[in-house]
Write a protein that holds these residues in place. Structure first.
Motif, PDB file in Angstrom:
ATOM      1  N   ALA A 287       0.838  -1.210   0.000  1.00  0.00           N
ATOM      2  CA  ALA A 287       0.000   0.000   0.000  1.00  0.00           C
ATOM      3  C   ALA A 287       0.869   1.256   0.000  1.00  0.00           C
ATOM      4  CB  ALA A 287      -0.923  -0.011   1.214  1.00  0.00           C
ATOM      5  N   ALA A 288       1.947   1.233   0.771  1.00  0.00           N
ATOM      6  CA  ALA A 288       2.851   2.388   0.806  1.00  0.00           C
ATOM      7  C   ALA A 288       3.580   2.553  -0.521  1.00  0.00           C
ATOM      8  CB  ALA A 288       3.849   2.225   1.949  1.00  0.00           C
ATOM      9  N   ALA A 289       3.973   1.438  -1.146  1.00  0.00           N
ATOM     10  CA  ALA A 289       4.643   1.514  -2.447  1.00  0.00           C
ATOM     11  C   ALA A 289       3.698   2.069  -3.507  1.00  0.00           C
ATOM     12  CB  ALA A 289       5.156   0.132  -2.855  1.00  0.00           C
ATOM     13  N   ASP A 290       2.451   1.615  -3.487  1.00  0.00           N
ATOM     14  CA  ASP A 290       1.462   2.128  -4.444  1.00  0.00           C
ATOM     15  C   ASP A 290       1.203   3.616  -4.219  1.00  0.00           C
ATOM     16  OD1 ASP A 290       1.255  -0.415  -5.503  1.00  0.00           O
ATOM     17  OD2 ASP A 290      -0.625  -0.887  -4.457  1.00  0.00           O
ATOM     18  N   LEU A 292       3.295   5.801  -2.977  1.00  0.00           N
ATOM     19  CA  LEU A 292       4.453   6.574  -3.453  1.00  0.00           C
ATOM     20  C   LEU A 292       4.365   6.791  -4.957  1.00  0.00           C
ATOM     21  CD1 LEU A 292       7.229   7.882  -3.064  1.00  0.00           C
ATOM     22  CD2 LEU A 292       8.232   5.608  -3.386  1.00  0.00           C
ATOM     23  N   TYR A 293       4.064   5.725  -5.706  1.00  0.00           N
ATOM     24  CA  TYR A 293       3.938   5.880  -7.158  1.00  0.00           C
ATOM     25  C   TYR A 293       2.847   6.890  -7.498  1.00  0.00           C
ATOM     26  CZ  TYR A 293       2.540   5.184 -11.924  1.00  0.00           C
ATOM     27  OH  TYR A 293       2.187   5.416 -13.230  1.00  0.00           O
ATOM     28  N   GLN A 294       1.695   6.787  -6.824  1.00  0.00           N
ATOM     29  CA  GLN A 294       0.584   7.690  -7.142  1.00  0.00           C
ATOM     30  C   GLN A 294       0.953   9.130  -6.829  1.00  0.00           C
ATOM     31  OE1 GLN A 294      -2.259   6.373  -8.667  1.00  0.00           O
ATOM     32  NE2 GLN A 294      -2.447   8.557  -9.184  1.00  0.00           N
ATOM     33  N   LYS A 295       1.700   9.344  -5.735  1.00  0.00           N
ATOM     34  CA  LYS A 295       2.144  10.694  -5.387  1.00  0.00           C
ATOM     35  C   LYS A 295       3.024  11.269  -6.493  1.00  0.00           C
ATOM     36  CE  LYS A 295       4.058  11.493  -1.285  1.00  0.00           C
ATOM     37  NZ  LYS A 295       5.128  11.637  -0.232  1.00  0.00           N
ATOM     38  N   ILE A 296       3.955  10.457  -6.991  1.00  0.00           N
ATOM     39  CA  ILE A 296       4.863  10.912  -8.046  1.00  0.00           C
ATOM     40  C   ILE A 296       4.079  11.219  -9.321  1.00  0.00           C
ATOM     41  CG2 ILE A 296       6.776  10.211  -9.539  1.00  0.00           C
ATOM     42  CD1 ILE A 296       7.682   8.442  -7.085  1.00  0.00           C
ATOM     43  N   TYR A 297       3.186  10.304  -9.698  1.00  0.00           N
ATOM     44  CA  TYR A 297       2.397  10.512 -10.926  1.00  0.00           C
ATOM     45  C   TYR A 297       1.552  11.787 -10.802  1.00  0.00           C
ATOM     46  CZ  TYR A 297      -0.566   9.577 -14.953  1.00  0.00           C
ATOM     47  OH  TYR A 297      -1.211   9.674 -16.158  1.00  0.00           O
ATOM     48  N   ASP A 298       0.875  11.945  -9.681  1.00  0.00           N
ATOM     49  CA  ASP A 298      -0.002  13.105  -9.503  1.00  0.00           C
ATOM     50  C   ASP A 298       0.798  14.405  -9.525  1.00  0.00           C
ATOM     51  OD1 ASP A 298      -2.124  11.377  -9.318  1.00  0.00           O
ATOM     52  OD2 ASP A 298      -2.327  11.534  -7.138  1.00  0.00           O
ATOM     53  N   PHE A 299       1.977  14.400  -8.893  1.00  0.00           N
ATOM     54  CA  PHE A 299       2.793  15.603  -8.885  1.00  0.00           C
ATOM     55  C   PHE A 299       3.255  15.965 -10.287  1.00  0.00           C
ATOM     56  CE2 PHE A 299       7.148  17.403  -8.730  1.00  0.00           C
ATOM     57  CZ  PHE A 299       6.827  18.657  -8.216  1.00  0.00           C
ATOM     58  N   LEU A 300       3.745  14.996 -11.048  1.00  0.00           N
ATOM     59  CA  LEU A 300       4.213  15.284 -12.397  1.00  0.00           C
ATOM     60  C   LEU A 300       3.056  15.683 -13.305  1.00  0.00           C
ATOM     61  CD1 LEU A 300       6.919  12.478 -12.835  1.00  0.00           C
ATOM     62  CD2 LEU A 300       7.276  14.915 -12.359  1.00  0.00           C
ATOM     63  N   HIS A 301       1.883  15.090 -13.092  1.00  0.00           N
ATOM     64  CA  HIS A 301       0.694  15.503 -13.857  1.00  0.00           C
ATOM     65  C   HIS A 301       0.344  16.952 -13.532  1.00  0.00           C
ATOM     66  CE1 HIS A 301      -3.678  15.830 -14.738  1.00  0.00           C
ATOM     67  NE2 HIS A 301      -3.358  15.063 -15.774  1.00  0.00           N
ATOM     68  N   TRP A 302       0.414  17.314 -12.258  1.00  0.00           N
ATOM     69  CA  TRP A 302       0.165  18.709 -11.852  1.00  0.00           C
ATOM     70  C   TRP A 302       1.165  19.644 -12.513  1.00  0.00           C
ATOM     71  CZ3 TRP A 302       3.529  21.768  -8.895  1.00  0.00           C
ATOM     72  CH2 TRP A 302       3.003  22.998  -8.436  1.00  0.00           C
ATOM     73  N   LEU A 303       2.436  19.266 -12.543  1.00  0.00           N
ATOM     74  CA  LEU A 303       3.449  20.085 -13.211  1.00  0.00           C
ATOM     75  C   LEU A 303       3.089  20.304 -14.677  1.00  0.00           C
ATOM     76  CD1 LEU A 303       7.038  18.911 -12.198  1.00  0.00           C
ATOM     77  CD2 LEU A 303       6.042  21.171 -11.876  1.00  0.00           C
ATOM     78  N   ARG A 304       2.752  19.213 -15.353  1.00  0.00           N
ATOM     79  CA  ARG A 304       2.448  19.281 -16.785  1.00  0.00           C
ATOM     80  C   ARG A 304       1.240  20.154 -17.047  1.00  0.00           C
ATOM     81  NH1 ARG A 304       5.423  18.900 -20.726  1.00  0.00           N
ATOM     82  NH2 ARG A 304       6.318  16.910 -20.058  1.00  0.00           N
TER      83      ARG A 304
END
Length: 336
Positions: A287-290, A292-304
């Motif tokens: 759950a923690a690994a998932d 972390l991935y979602q946090k990274i994806y959401d942050f980069l999507h926000w940047l874009r």
């Protein structure tokens, strides 16, 4: 949503974004630094990151340790990331697990506690270990590796010319606002890249970490630089886009602060072993690994979605750097 103009971003170019991973053996977060018998199961999880490139346009820079290059289990996953996701294969020196070894380093006792600091190693031994890593990378890649990060951020300024001698043109071994016990002092390092005077052709590109206020950082450093407490600033006075260190709200705030201060490069990183459930104290389960991935994806999507950004690998950024007119190393104390 309308993206801010270049003037609103306070830059004349896009915000260059370097997303990197230290691709490594497991067990390091336990405090053991074994020279052999290290698992690399975490490398098989790298393809899960493909949407960061395919959906969002952020190619990855994979700083790989010798244990990874020498693993028949890991190499196909690296090749897939390179060939299918345009990832750059770069070098990451864990000198304690890179031959040639000293006689004591094969014993289990030698794995206890932190390894000897790089500047305390015989220079020729460090050169040989760096050569072993780069030879393994060349064998895998079919071409020299040109981007580098030292394990444990353990690169003092007197070691950096060795990188240029070995053909490295991009280094990301500096972590601002950190002073490592017995190791390098990176506290006053700048956010944006700079050319290293005594290492011709080498661009130093720190990972992004910003003080809440520059004057606060300098005051703290002036008061505490010779005391163990100096590094505590990293935990209360610094913001970064690094997903294991900070929440997504802090990552976003760090980005906004970087742009307000005229920064042109956002560099975030994490460790491949932090993708493995149980691979670090911060990632105890799936759950923690998932998450972390979602946090990274959401942050980069926000940047874009919100900024004019260009995702680049380390080598791609190094190719652009001469046209971006970065200066040489600013004046300041420390090992950067």
């Amino acid at each position: 949503m309308t993206k801010p103009s270049a003037a609103q971003q306070n830059v004349s170019q896009p915000l260059y974004v370097i997303v990197s991973l230290d691709v490594e053996e497991e067990g390091l977060f336990s405090g053991r630094y074994a020279s052999s018998g290290c698992g690399v199961r975490n490398v098989s999880l790298l393809p899960q990151l493909a949407p960061l490139t395919r959906d969002l346009g952020f190619p990855l820079t994979l700083f790989c340790a010798h244990t990874v290059f020498s693993s028949n289990e890991a190499r196909p996953h690296l090749a897939w990331m390179r060939d299918k996701c345009q990832a750059e294969i770069a070098a990451h020196l864990h000198h304690w697990s890179t031959p040639p070894f000293l006689s004591c380093e094969g014993s289990p006792h030698c794995a206890e506690g932190p390894p000897i600091r790089t500047d305390a190693l015989p220079r020729e031994l460090l050169r040989q270990r760096l050569g072993t890593l780069l030879d393994a990378g060349r064998d895998f890649q079919g071409a020299p590796l040109t981007s580098f990060r030292m394990g444990r951020w353990d690169l003092k300024s007197n070691v950096r010319p060795l990188l240029a001698e070995e053909g490295i043109t991009f280094d990301s071994s500096v972590c601002p606002l950190r002073v490592f016990p017995g190791g390098p002092d990176h506290f006053l390092a700048p956010t944006d890249p700079y050319w290293v005077d005594d290492a011709p052709g080498l661009l130093e590109s720190p990972v992004t970490q910003l003080p809440l206020h520059p004057l606060l950082a300098r005051l703290w450093y002036g008061l505490t630089r010779r005391r163990p407490v100096v590094d505590s600033f990293h935990f209360w006075g610094a913001l970064s886009p690094n997903p294991v260190w900070h929440s997504q709200s802090v990552m976003r705030t760090a980005t906004k602060m970087l742009l307000r201060r005229g920064g042109r490069v956002l560099s975030l990183f994490w460790h491949s072993s932090e993708m493995l459930p149980g691979g670090s104290p911060n990632i105890p389960d799936k759950a923690a690994a998932d998450a972390l991935y979602q946090k990274i994806y959401d942050f980069l999507h926000w940047l874009r979605e919100n900024y004019d950004v260009m995702g680049v690998t380390a080598a791609e950024f190094r190719a652009l750097a001469p046209s971006l007119h970065f200066g040489t190393r600013p004046t300041g104390d420390g090992d950067w």
